[in-house]
Design a protein around this motif. Structure first.
Motif, mmCIF file in Angstrom:
data_model
loop_
_atom_site.group_PDB
_atom_site.id
_atom_site.type_symbol
_atom_site.label_atom_id
_atom_site.label_comp_id
_atom_site.label_asym_id
_atom_site.label_seq_id
_atom_site.Cartn_x
_atom_site.Cartn_y
_atom_site.Cartn_z
ATOM 1 N N SER A 29 -28.357 31.435 -2.839
ATOM 2 C CA SER A 29 -27.424 32.225 -3.050
ATOM 3 C C SER A 29 -25.995 31.724 -3.468
ATOM 4 O O SER A 29 -25.270 32.151 -4.108
ATOM 5 N N THR B 24 -27.373 37.956 -4.595
ATOM 6 C CA THR B 24 -28.774 38.087 -3.522
ATOM 7 C C THR B 24 -30.076 38.245 -4.397
ATOM 8 O O THR B 24 -30.860 37.570 -3.750
ATOM 9 N N ASP C 212 -21.910 36.560 -2.850
ATOM 10 C CA ASP C 212 -22.320 37.403 -1.620
ATOM 11 C C ASP C 212 -22.501 36.297 -0.358
ATOM 12 O O ASP C 212 -23.376 35.523 -0.196
ATOM 13 N N LEU D 252 -25.216 35.478 3.059
ATOM 14 C CA LEU D 252 -26.459 34.542 2.997
ATOM 15 C C LEU D 252 -26.137 33.002 3.212
ATOM 16 O O LEU D 252 -26.819 32.207 3.225
#
Length: 177
Positions: free
Chosen positions: A34, A40, A100, A103
């Motif tokens: 990620s 993602t 993202d 994560l």
């Protein structure tokens, strides 16, 4: 060592050992992918393909060498392959990926400015910084993972840290205004 047992059993086709290995490595692999891909879904695809490749190529792993650099080289190469594919598919060769942060390792959650700044760096500087400062690989391991000359890697790390520092200083100055 548990890792050596897994590797030997996986080489012999033991699916339960592979499942245990997957459970032990998958979260770290997703976080790393990620951070590299900034996407993602692409990260999940990269991790899935990485584990397939590891299973198929485990016989080529040299047990005299550390396992993690071998594994992360496969993961990094898979991320780069998917990024390249995405760049070719997108108009004008530009990659339009969403960040993202959910994560990424917890340390980034606490330092969102740092995370955003690292993510804004170009791949040639961002990926070595992630591998060194988040994954903890040595410079020689990173050079091997990325297939770079050690001096080239040192230069990219130096330039990446320099760009990161300049961006953070700019962000700090804007915050003071």
């Amino acid at each position: 060592m548990m890792q050596d047992d897994w590797i030997e059993k996986i080489k012999n086709g033991d699916k339960e050992s592979f499942r245990q290995f997957y459970e032990a490595y998958s979260n770290y692999a997703i976080r790393t992918a990620s951070a590299i891909t900034r996407n993602t879904e692409m990260a999940k695809d990269a991790v899935q393909e990485t584990f397939i490749r590891v299973f198929r190529q485990i016989g080529s792993y040299n047990p005299d060498l550390p396992f993690d650099p071998w594994f992360y080289r496969i993961l990094t190469n898979e991320c780069l392959r998917l990024l390249k594919k995405e760049a070719l598919l997108s108009k004008g060769g530009h990659i339009n990926l969403e960040n993202d942060p959910t994560l990424v390792e917890e340390s980034f959650d606490q330092l969102s400015d740092l995370y955003e700044t690292i993510q804004a760096l170009d791949d040639s500087h961002r990926i070595p910084l992630i591998l060194k400062y988040i994954k903890g690989f040595t410079e020689i391991e990173i050079a091997n993972i990325l297939g770079l000359n050690h001096n080239t890697l040192k230069s990219r790390l130096f330039q990446g840290r320099k760009r990161l520092k300049e961006q953070l200083e700019r962000t700090g100055e804007e915050g003071e205004k």
